[in-house]
Design a protein around this motif. Structure first.
Motif, PDB file in Angstrom:
ATOM      1  N   ARG A 169       0.839  -1.203   0.000  1.00 37.51           N
ATOM      2  CA  ARG A 169       0.000   0.000   0.000  1.00 37.51           C
ATOM      3  C   ARG A 169       0.873   1.251   0.000  1.00 37.51           C
ATOM      4  N   ALA A 170       1.978   1.206   0.765  1.00 39.64           N
ATOM      5  CA  ALA A 170       2.885   2.359   0.798  1.00 39.64           C
ATOM      6  C   ALA A 170       3.553   2.553  -0.564  1.00 39.64           C
ATOM      7  N   GLN A 171       3.907   1.446  -1.207  1.00 39.56           N
ATOM      8  CA  GLN A 171       4.560   1.538  -2.523  1.00 39.56           C
ATOM      9  C   GLN A 171       3.646   2.188  -3.566  1.00 39.56           C
ATOM     10  N   THR A 172       2.349   1.920  -3.461  1.00 35.75           N
ATOM     11  CA  THR A 172       1.423   2.384  -4.495  1.00 35.75           C
ATOM     12  C   THR A 172       0.568   3.564  -4.040  1.00 35.75           C
ATOM     13  N   GLY A 173       0.604   3.875  -2.754  1.00 31.94           N
ATOM     14  CA  GLY A 173      -0.242   4.938  -2.231  1.00 31.94           C
ATOM     15  C   GLY A 173      -1.719   4.595  -2.240  1.00 31.94           C
TER      16      GLY A 173
ATOM     17  N   ASP B 281      -5.350   3.032  -0.977  1.00 31.04           N
ATOM     18  CA  ASP B 281      -6.202   2.610   0.135  1.00 31.04           C
ATOM     19  C   ASP B 281      -7.234   1.631  -0.437  1.00 31.04           C
TER      20      ASP B 281
ATOM     21  N   LEU C   9       0.027   3.582 -11.266  1.00 27.93           N
ATOM     22  CA  LEU C   9       0.532   3.154  -9.961  1.00 27.93           C
ATOM     23  C   LEU C   9       2.049   2.999  -9.921  1.00 27.93           C
ATOM     24  N   THR C  10       2.663   2.740 -11.060  1.00 29.53           N
ATOM     25  CA  THR C  10       4.102   2.490 -11.050  1.00 29.53           C
ATOM     26  C   THR C  10       4.694   2.810 -12.413  1.00 29.53           C
TER      27      THR C  10
END
Lengths: 397, 172, 380
Positions: free
Chosen positions: C36-40, C42, C226-227
């Motif tokens: 979740r932190a890697q992609t921001g 929720d 996301l990335t």
């Protein structure tokens, strides 16, 4: 993103359901359902390219039972997946079959749910769903009287008890017309009160007569892509959409939000169903007890007040009524847990396909709804239709 | 022929299958059990975002999707929110022994609890007619405690003559 | 197929023999928090739309093992579906939920503590039928031993060659921060380890392991948001073999060959020996590295021994993670293989990095002697 392609149910099969299928072992029992499903779909095992398998391991104490069950389901050489989500397992398999067909990965998927509850201790097995650090010394399987108490508190003891037993009796009347049903008790409406009073209490006002059965049985359902439906000339029940709503692991009653209502609101919003009782023709509900059946009818149909009680009191939910609920007799009649929610989908599909025989509802069925229940009050809903759905834009992210 | 009409014996293989387990309790549930055992304290953890208590404590608030990092002691008294009078004799999976029936389970809102976090346990009561929603109960701790939820022996109904310092959060 | 699916984030706990200080929920939360932190992201509308979990009721000693983790995977009034098999099957299903158009962004999260039951073999013993194969005491270890005997006899793979497999695995595991068995061993030490189930010695088998893995899978539009390093799942295949060991060709790869054919057909791979920049094989036991390399088509059938001698594992960059034999729980072995492939294709593998890695194959196995095989092709 829109659904990649449509999927439909083109056949289903069920083993004999009974409290003790000691005449067959697990793969043999599954085989009965598989053969019937293939015959119903008018296809051969060779036409199936993926099998889905589900139940709960701790009921029979078999680890990864899809391995052994290859002997009965014919999965050797085929793709497959095992998914389990508790009581919802069967309908989770149906959702997965829809996803696998819609994804383009598979053209024909055979979903198999089963349970052979007499091979273990059912209530003990369910009790093991409680966290090992708390709750196992307290939980009594899936038995609780809080559902009954809630209805009694709201509508008074007399009306509530009569509604629950009326519901129970209607389910038995339906089961009497379904030759696959496990418990067919021939309950009579005039003796409703005596029947309840003479039934042993389980928990609070929940009595044996209200509660679902413990059954051995298997169910198999064939799902196919739009192209396959056409190529096979099959009689399809199309999958419009499905919605899964789980909860955290604590069992809190009373003020709790309802997963039944949440799932229905989300699914109906996407499917454009404004008036569930008018837009849906028949409902196969996973009703673990008459009390929950009564209570959840209101949530699933987004009703308020006592409309759900009136539906029962006015015979609206009977097989030939305006909104038939559980023409199969429901879960109170037959409950091989890992198969139970798939039976709901299979029965809903049979109504859409017009293949339910003696328990086919009399009205024409354009749309049917099926529900699953499991875990800590989890809900899965699936909507089926006679007409091929438009591939709509997905709005739920 | 006569043999063909007789049903062959169906052999049933009876097996008892069990695997001993060792469950880690971890820092969150572990603290709850340690406080119960060592201090007879009921510690709930708390979501820093919505403020709801969790009983038993769990790592994460399911509503807010954040770690439930706060801790608060809740008093061993409260009111019955829901209850089950159990008549069906099922086996206790921890011991394999069939339970004595009837027994009463209750969900109790301990005084001052925020959100839906009733403590679930047995209620020790002679007269089943006394069991109603809203009835005030207190926790009875076990004399010998081992760091399990059985360190709470059960709830008991608070009699009017013996209710010193009843909490302020009781249901009205 | 209209839609594409990518893995956008991966997190693994360190794999350890016994994580006694944390319960399974704490273990899983560590990796869910990480992706979740890697992609921001929720949970909920506009975020993670659903979860596919991987766990096992018997290993967890809990009916509906996923009931323990709904709060951690955003499934409180949300969607969660559990795959009860090796985690590569979880990748298969999670990808399907995206390819179908049902979900745009999915969390895949698996956990297992093999240290919790008294014996891993007591768990897998229960996978055998109660009448015929349980009474002879079969478990997955014994099944693997029968497979090893059959395979070694046909392929000519020797115990010494298998010892070299273990020596090499440890060398690479030492460069993988999440690997469990990282201490260097010599060939002699491996060969001196106790015989557990002939011909499997203690160091020929994967250790008892605890851990958790999470991933984020997304449709093409969302993946690019996301990335900047999406890893595309371009091939998926799986296949069952039969159940009774006596009915199977234990020295062969009936299920794996078909799983690979399906994945390769989808990915457009025609020459697997040269198609991949790296391969990750679920070598629960040392003999499975050459055997499954044959099944994946990395070397010709029956040539696993020669493949080992001629440096096939190094040439084809097989199991730079250290492999499953360095330690993953049974049901996370294939998922860990996919995780390593993603890390490599994202160029994030540090001192074990395969230079310019473009395409990888990862394999997972479920059941006795690999009865159910899963193959995933991944590309950057």
């Amino acid at each position: 993103m829109s659904k990649n392609r449509n999927a439909a149910i083109i056949g289903s099969g069920m083993s004999e359901f009974s409290s003790h299928r000691e005449d067959v072992n697990q793969p043999e029992m599954i085989h009965e359902a598989v053969i019937e499903a293939l015959r119903d779909a008018d296809i051969a095992l060779e036409d199936v390219d993926c099998l889905l398998h589900g139940n709960m391991e701790l009921f029979e104490m078999v680890h990864q039972p899809d391995m052994w069950h290859v002997l009965g389901d014919g999965a050797r050489g085929k793709s497959g997946l095992r998914l389990t989500t508790g009581g919802t397992t069967g309908i989770t398999l149906a959702c997965a079959a829809d996803n696998l067909v819609a994804s383009g990965l598979h053209d024909v998927v055979l979903a198999i749910g089963f349970e052979k509850l007499q091979e273990g201790h059912t209530t003990g097995g369910i009790t093991n769903m409680a966290d090992p650090l708390w709750g196992r010394s307290l939980q009594t399987g899936a038995l609780t009287g809080t559902g009954a108490q809630k209805v009694i508190d709201e509508f008074g003891e007399e009306r509530a008890k009569l509604a629950a037993m009326k519901y129970r009796t209607i389910m038995d009347e339906h089961a009497m017309r379904n030759e696959k049903a496990h418990r067919r008790l021939r309950l009579e409406r005039q003796y409703i009160k005596e029947t309840a009073d003479n039934s042993p209490p389980l928990v609070g006002e929940l009595r044996m007569i209200h509660m679902c059965s413990q059954s051995d049985g298997a169910c198999a359902v064939v799902f196919a892509s739009e192209e396959k439906v056409r190529a096979l000339g099959a009689n399809p029940a199309w999958i419009v959409d499905h919605e899964t709503v789980h909860r955290e692991e604590t069992m809190v009653f009373g003020s709790m939000l309802s997963t039944q209502r949440a799932a229905a609101e989300r699914l109906f919003a996407r499917a454009g169903i404004a008036n569930p009782r008018g837009d849906i023709d028949v409902f196969e509900m996973y009703d673990p007890s008459a009390w929950w059946g009564v209570d959840w009818l209101r949530d699933f149909l987004l009703l308020e007040g006592d409309e759900h009680l009136k539906m029962i009191e006015n015979d609206e939910i009977v097989l030939d009524g305006p909104f038939p609920v559980n023409p199969s007799g429901g879960v109170i009649a037959s409950n091989p847990i890992g198969a139970t929610a798939l039976v709901r989908v299979a029965e809903a599909a049979m109504q859409v396909r017009g293949t339910a025989g003696a328990h086919q509802v009399s009205k024409p069925v354009r749309r049917a709804l099926a529900s699953g229940f499991g875990g800590t009050l989890w809900t899965v809903l699936m909507l089926l239709s006679k007409e091929k759905p438009e591939r709509r834009v997905n709005t739920h992210g | 022929m006569a043999e063909e009409t007789s049903v062959p014996e169906r052999i049933v293989s009876r097996q008892v299958l069990a695997i001993p387990q060792r469950f880690s309790t971890g820092p969150v549930m572990g603290r709850f059990l340690r406080e119960l055992r060592d201090h007879k304290r009921i510690m709930a953890n708390k979501c820093p975002k919505c403020g709801r208590h969790q009983l038993p404590p769990r790592e994460v608030c399911a509503v807010c999707h954040v770690e439930a990092t706060g801790w608060e002691e809740l008093p061993p008294e409260g009111a019955i929110r829901d209850f089950d009078v159990v008549y069906y004799a099922s086996p206790d999976p921890l011991t394999g022994e069939t339970r004595q029936v009837p027994y009463v389970l209750c969900w109790v809102d301990l005084d001052g609890t925020q959100g839906d976090a009733p403590l679930w346990h047995l209620l020790n009561v002679e007269n089943l007619a006394e069991v109603r929603r809203g009835v005030r109960v207190r926790v009875v701790f076990a004399d010998e405690r081992h760091g399990t939820t059985e360190d709470i022996r059960h709830f008991e109904i608070i009699r009017e003559e013996a209710s010193p310092g009843a909490g302020t959060g009781a249901e009205s | 197929m209209a839609n594409r699916v990518a893995i956008c984030a991966v997190a693994q706990t360190k794999f350890e023999a016994c994580k006694r200080d944390v319960r399974t929920q704490g273990l899983l939360w560590e990796v869910v928090k990480d992706v979740r932190a890697q992609t921001g992201l929720d949970f909920g509308p506009g975020g993670i739309a659903g979860a596919v979990t991987v766990s096992d009721d018997v290993f967890d000693a809990r009916t509906i093992s996923d009931g323990a983790v709904t709060d951690l995977v955003g499934a409180h009034f949300g969607s969660e579906e559990k795959v009860a098999a090796d985690g590569a099957q979880g990748v298969y299903y999670a990808a399907a939920t995206v390819l179908s158009g049902h979900h745009d962004v999915v969390l895949l999260a698996g956990h297992c503590k093999e240290s919790q039951p008294a014996s891993r073999n007591m768990v897998t013993h229960l996978a055998f039928d109660p009448f015929y194969t349980r009474p002879v005491g079969l478990d997955y270890l014994c099944a693997a031993a029968l497979q090893a005997q059959a395979y070694m006899a046909r392929s000519g793979v020797s115990e010494t060659q298998l010892a070299e497999v273990v020596v090499r695995a440890r060398q690479w595991a030492a460069r993988n921060p999440v690997a469990q068995e990282t201490a260097a061993v010599t060939r002699e030490e491996v060969l001196a380890s106790p015989m557990i189930a002939d011909p499997i010695r203690e160091k020929f088998m994967y250790p008892v392991s605890d851990g958790a893995i999470a991933m984020i899978l997304a449709s093409e539009t969302h993946a690019r948001r996301l990335t900047d390093k999406p890893v595309w799942i371009t091939g998926l295949g799986n296949c069952y073999d039969s159940f009774f060991l006596g009915e199977r060709d234990l020295a062969g790869n009936f299920a794996l060959e078909r799983a690979a054919q399906r994945a390769y057909a989808m990915a457009g791979v025609s020459a697997p020996e040269t198609a991949f920049d790296l391969a990750e094989i679920a070598d629960q036991y040392a003999h499975q590295l050459p055997q499954y390399a044959e099944g994946l088509g990395l070397c010709p059938e029956g040539c696993g021994g020669r493949w080992l001698d001629e440096g096939g594992p190094d040439r084809q960059r097989v199991n730079r993670s250290g492999g499953m034999i360095a330690g993953n729980p049974l049901i996370l072995g294939g998922l860990a293989r996919v995780a390593e492939a993603v890390i490599q294709l994202r160029d994030e593998a540090g001192e074990r990095q395969v230079a310019h890695a473009q395409r990888a194959v990862a394999q997972g196995a479920t059941g006795p002697a690999g009865q159910l095989q899963t193959v995933v092709v991944l590309e950057r």
